[in-house]
Design a protein around this motif. Structure first.
Motif, PDB file in Angstrom:
ATOM      1  N   TYR A  51      46.733  38.025  28.780  1.00 52.31           N
ATOM      2  CA  TYR A  51      45.378  37.789  28.255  1.00 52.31           C
ATOM      3  C   TYR A  51      44.868  38.359  27.172  1.00 52.31           C
ATOM      4  O   TYR A  51      44.231  37.990  26.262  1.00 52.31           O
TER       5      TYR A  51
ATOM      6  N   ASN B 240      43.274  30.218  25.034  1.00 48.91           N
ATOM      7  CA  ASN B 240      42.673  31.614  24.539  1.00 48.91           C
ATOM      8  C   ASN B 240      42.506  31.490  23.044  1.00 48.91           C
ATOM      9  O   ASN B 240      42.019  31.499  22.453  1.00 48.91           O
TER      10      ASN B 240
ATOM     11  N   GLY C  33      40.973  35.352  36.038  1.00 43.03           N
ATOM     12  CA  GLY C  33      41.591  36.374  37.016  1.00 43.03           C
ATOM     13  C   GLY C  33      41.908  36.478  37.820  1.00 43.03           C
ATOM     14  O   GLY C  33      42.964  37.334  38.718  1.00 43.03           O
TER      15      GLY C  33
ATOM     16  N   TRP D 230      42.695  34.177  32.434  1.00 41.04           N
ATOM     17  CA  TRP D 230      43.076  34.670  32.906  1.00 41.04           C
ATOM     18  C   TRP D 230      44.936  34.178  33.526  1.00 41.04           C
ATOM     19  O   TRP D 230      44.815  34.535  34.733  1.00 41.04           O
TER      20      TRP D 230
END
Length: 172
Positions: free
Chosen positions: A87, A39, A125, A21
Motif C-alpha cells: 500500500y 492505486n 485495509g 489496501w
C-alpha cells in the motif's frame, strides 16, 4: 476510457480517490499486482489519456507513502508484496508522478496537487477474522470518512502547483 473521452469534452475537476489496501497478492489479467494497478497505474493512465480535457486534478494520497519504496522491477508485479508495504509503495509511486504531471501540464493550464486527508474510519485495509474485528474496534476512534472532504475541497479551489498537502498544510 474511450467512452469517457467521447462523451465528455472537458473535465473541470478530477479527484482520484480509489484505492485498495491488499490483504494478499492478486495479479490482474495484464500481469500487474492489483494494488499497484488501482492505486498508481489507473490514475496515471487516466491523467495521461484525458489530459487534453482536464482542468484541475487532486490526487488523494496517504501519509504512509513515507514508508514506501518503489522497485520498478518488482513492485508492479507484486514480487515484493507485503500488505502494508505494498500500500505504501503504491501510494509513493503515485505521489512521485504528481510533480511530473505538474511540470508536463504547466503550459497547458492543467493543475495537480496531492493531499493526505488524515487517518479516517473506512473499510480500507480491513482483513477478516479476529484481526479485522480488532481493527474495526480501533477504527471507532478515528475520524469519520466525511472529514476527508475539507482538505480535498480546499485544493479544488486553490492554484495547483504539484504540491503535496498533509490535511490542509503543505508538506514536503
Amino acid at each position: 476510457m474511450e467512452k469517457i473521452a467521447a462523451a465528455i469534452r472537458r473535465i473541470d475537476v478530477l479527484v482520484h480517490n480509489a484505492a485498495v489496501w491488499p490483504s494478499r497478492r492478486i495479479i490482474n489479467e495484464d500481469g500487474f499486482e492489483q494494488a499497484f494497478f488501482v492505486n498508481h497505474l489507473a490514475p496515471f493512465l487516466m491523467n495521461h489519456l484525458l489530459e487534453e480535457r482536464l482542468g484541475r486534478v487532486v490526487q488523494v494520497s496517504a501519509g504512509l507513502y513515507v514508508s514506501g519504496k518503489v522497485d520498478p522491477d518488482r513492485t508492479p508485479t507484486g514480487e515484493d508484496f507485503h500488505s502494508m508495504r505494498t500500500y505504501a509503495d503504491t501510494k509513493l509511486a503515485n505521489l512521485l508522478m504528481v510533480a511530473l504531471f505538474a511540470e508536463r501540464w504547466r503550459a497547458s493550464g492543467v493543475t495537480i496537487d496531492a493531499v493526505h486527508p488524515g487517518v479516517l474510519r473506512t473499510g480500507l485495509g480491513d482483513p477478516g477474522g479476529v484481526r479485522g474485528l480488532a481493527l474495526k474496534t480501533v477504527k471507532r476512534l478515528w475520524k469519520p470518512a466525511e472529514e476527508a472532504a475539507p482538505p480535498v475541497v480546499d485544493l479544488l479551489v486553490s492554484e495547483g502547483t504539484g504540491r503535496y498537502f498533509n490535511r490542509s498544510k503543505e508538506a514536503r
